[in-house]
Design a protein around this motif. Sequence first.
Motif, PDB file in Angstrom:
ATOM      1  N   MET A   1       0.873  -1.445   0.051  1.00 57.91           N
ATOM      2  CA  MET A   1      -0.316   0.042  -0.316  1.00 57.91           C
ATOM      3  C   MET A   1       0.791   1.142  -0.136  1.00 57.91           C
ATOM      4  SD  MET A   1      -2.194   0.910   3.606  1.00 57.91           S
ATOM      5  CE  MET A   1      -1.132   1.898   4.398  1.00 57.91           C
TER       6      MET A   1
ATOM      7  N   LYS B   1      -8.187   1.706   8.571  1.00 57.94           N
ATOM      8  CA  LYS B   1      -8.467   0.692   8.040  1.00 57.94           C
ATOM      9  C   LYS B   1      -9.856   0.800   7.945  1.00 57.94           C
ATOM     10  CE  LYS B   1      -5.972  -3.160  10.157  1.00 57.94           C
ATOM     11  NZ  LYS B   1      -5.276  -4.670  10.279  1.00 57.94           N
TER      12      LYS B   1
ATOM     13  N   ALA C   1     -10.263   3.238   5.353  1.00 55.46           N
ATOM     14  CA  ALA C   1      -9.579   2.819   3.218  1.00 55.46           C
ATOM     15  C   ALA C   1     -11.203   1.543   3.253  1.00 55.46           C
ATOM     16  CB  ALA C   1      -8.484   1.754   3.844  1.00 55.46           C
ATOM     17  N   SER C   2     -11.631   1.240   4.045  1.00 53.96           N
ATOM     18  CA  SER C   2     -13.043  -0.128   3.745  1.00 53.96           C
ATOM     19  C   SER C   2     -13.586   1.394   3.099  1.00 53.96           C
ATOM     20  CB  SER C   2     -12.865  -0.547   5.038  1.00 53.96           C
ATOM     21  OG  SER C   2     -12.184  -1.250   5.105  1.00 53.96           O
TER      22      SER C   2
ATOM     23  N   CYS D   1     -13.423   4.546   1.677  1.00 52.09           N
ATOM     24  CA  CYS D   1     -13.555   4.878   0.711  1.00 52.09           C
ATOM     25  C   CYS D   1     -13.287   3.369  -0.657  1.00 52.09           C
ATOM     26  CB  CYS D   1     -11.494   5.121   0.685  1.00 52.09           C
ATOM     27  SG  CYS D   1     -11.637   6.684   1.231  1.00 52.09           S
ATOM     28  N   LEU D   2     -13.461   2.236  -0.409  1.00 49.71           N
ATOM     29  CA  LEU D   2     -13.071   1.868  -0.881  1.00 49.71           C
ATOM     30  C   LEU D   2     -14.392   0.984  -1.298  1.00 49.71           C
ATOM     31  CD1 LEU D   2     -10.331  -0.975  -0.109  1.00 49.71           C
ATOM     32  CD2 LEU D   2     -10.297   0.450  -2.630  1.00 49.71           C
TER      33      LEU D   2
ATOM     34  N   GLY E   1     -16.009   4.130  -3.326  1.00 50.28           N
ATOM     35  CA  GLY E   1     -15.736   3.968  -4.851  1.00 50.28           C
ATOM     36  C   GLY E   1     -15.985   3.119  -5.453  1.00 50.28           C
ATOM     37  N   MET E   2     -16.044   1.977  -4.874  1.00 48.64           N
ATOM     38  CA  MET E   2     -16.591   1.207  -5.814  1.00 48.64           C
ATOM     39  C   MET E   2     -18.219   1.333  -6.178  1.00 48.64           C
ATOM     40  SD  MET E   2     -16.174  -3.378  -5.218  1.00 48.64           S
ATOM     41  CE  MET E   2     -16.804  -3.695  -3.001  1.00 48.64           C
TER      42      MET E   2
END
Length: 112
Positions: A1, A20, A23-24, A26-27, A30-31
């Motif tokens: 990362m 964490k 990041a989760s 944001c992912l 974004g997904m």
Amino acid sequence: MYDAYTGQARDVKTMSGGEKFNASLCLALGMADVIQSFEGNVSIETMFIDEGFGSLDEESLNKAIETLVDLQKSGRMIGVMSHVQELKAAIPAILEGEKTKEGISRTRFQLK
């Protein structure tokens, strides 16, 4: 990362709970945007988040709340499962559940 703050590569095992969670989140956001942009007839309007807020420092928690409020204002329904008091104060509709001594579960819906 890649850690943009330090400008260096970093093993994900060194991330804090708050990092964490961010990041989760944001992912996931974004997904959802990528899926909607590639599949013209797919609309992701509801998101449920189960905990993780307790691992955030005050600044990160405020940013997460602000992001969720902005998403809600854009038309998405955001469901949050949490015990964090700051979230309860920031969210206008709460479905609260509790287990009684008799083993019965009760729910209560609150609108602010």
